[in-house]
Motif scaffolding. Structure first.
Motif, short mmCIF file in Angstrom:
data_model
loop_
_atom_site.label_atom_id
_atom_site.label_comp_id
_atom_site.label_asym_id
_atom_site.label_seq_id
_atom_site.Cartn_x
_atom_site.Cartn_y
_atom_site.Cartn_z
N TYR A 1 0.88 -1.24 -0.12
CA TYR A 1 -0.04 -0.14 -0.14
C TYR A 1 0.88 1.30 -0.12
O TYR A 1 1.92 1.35 0.86
N ARG B 1 -8.08 1.76 8.34
CA ARG B 1 -9.30 1.80 8.70
C ARG B 1 -10.13 0.57 8.48
O ARG B 1 -10.77 0.05 9.34
N ASP B 2 -9.69 -0.09 7.40
CA ASP B 2 -10.66 -1.53 6.97
C ASP B 2 -10.07 -2.63 7.90
O ASP B 2 -10.77 -3.65 8.06
N ARG C 1 -4.29 4.86 4.98
CA ARG C 1 -5.68 5.06 5.67
C ARG C 1 -6.67 4.27 5.52
O ARG C 1 -7.15 3.65 6.51
N LYS C 2 -6.83 3.76 4.20
CA LYS C 2 -7.79 2.85 3.99
C LYS C 2 -7.43 1.40 4.71
O LYS C 2 -8.61 0.88 5.24
N LEU C 3 -6.42 0.93 4.51
CA LEU C 3 -5.78 -0.17 5.15
C LEU C 3 -6.22 -0.23 6.65
O LEU C 3 -6.80 -1.35 6.88
N ALA D 1 -3.45 7.98 1.23
CA ALA D 1 -4.67 7.28 1.16
C ALA D 1 -4.88 5.96 1.19
O ALA D 1 -5.85 5.44 1.69
N GLU D 2 -4.01 5.20 0.54
CA GLU D 2 -4.21 3.72 0.49
C GLU D 2 -3.79 3.14 1.96
O GLU D 2 -4.42 2.21 2.42
#
Length: 109
Positions: free
Chosen positions: A41, A52-53, A48-50, A45-46
């Motif tokens: 990642y 978070r998810d 943060r998404k990782l 942005a990538e």
């Protein structure tokens, strides 16, 4: 156990313990790379998404119990627990720092 960690790593671990996504993110460089069990990642942005998810969503908290330096990197080992299959799992986190921030973080089970 109290570990002597560089400040950005200590702050990241503490933010993770609070499940504080913004607190975790602020310790990465803008062009940081996070490698999670071989999957790469890149950028804020990538990452943060990782986080978070895959961390916040399942309340995954990493509790390092060992630290060492290896090839200029800081390597932490310890269990992560949360609401995910197999919890707790033992992880290795390998941090590469640049300019007092996390440039690369690689995690493996």
């Amino acid at each position: 156990m109290s570990l002597n960690l560089p400040k950005p790593i200590a702050d990241y671990v503490e933010a993770n313990a609070r499940l504080d996504l913004e607190g975790m993110m602020k310790h990465f460089t803008n062009d940081a790379v996070f490698i999670d069990n071989g999957k790469r990642y890149e950028g804020s942005a990538e990452i943060r998404k990782l986080l978070r998810d895959e961390a916040i969503a399942v309340k995954a908290i990493f509790e390092p119990d060992a630290v060492r330096e290896e090839d200029g990197n800081v390597v932490l080992e310890g269990p992560a627990h949360g609401e995910f299959p197999g919890s707790p799992l033992r992880f290795t986190y390998r941090f590469t720092l640049a300019n007092d921030a996390i440039k690369v973080l690689e995690t493996t089970v």
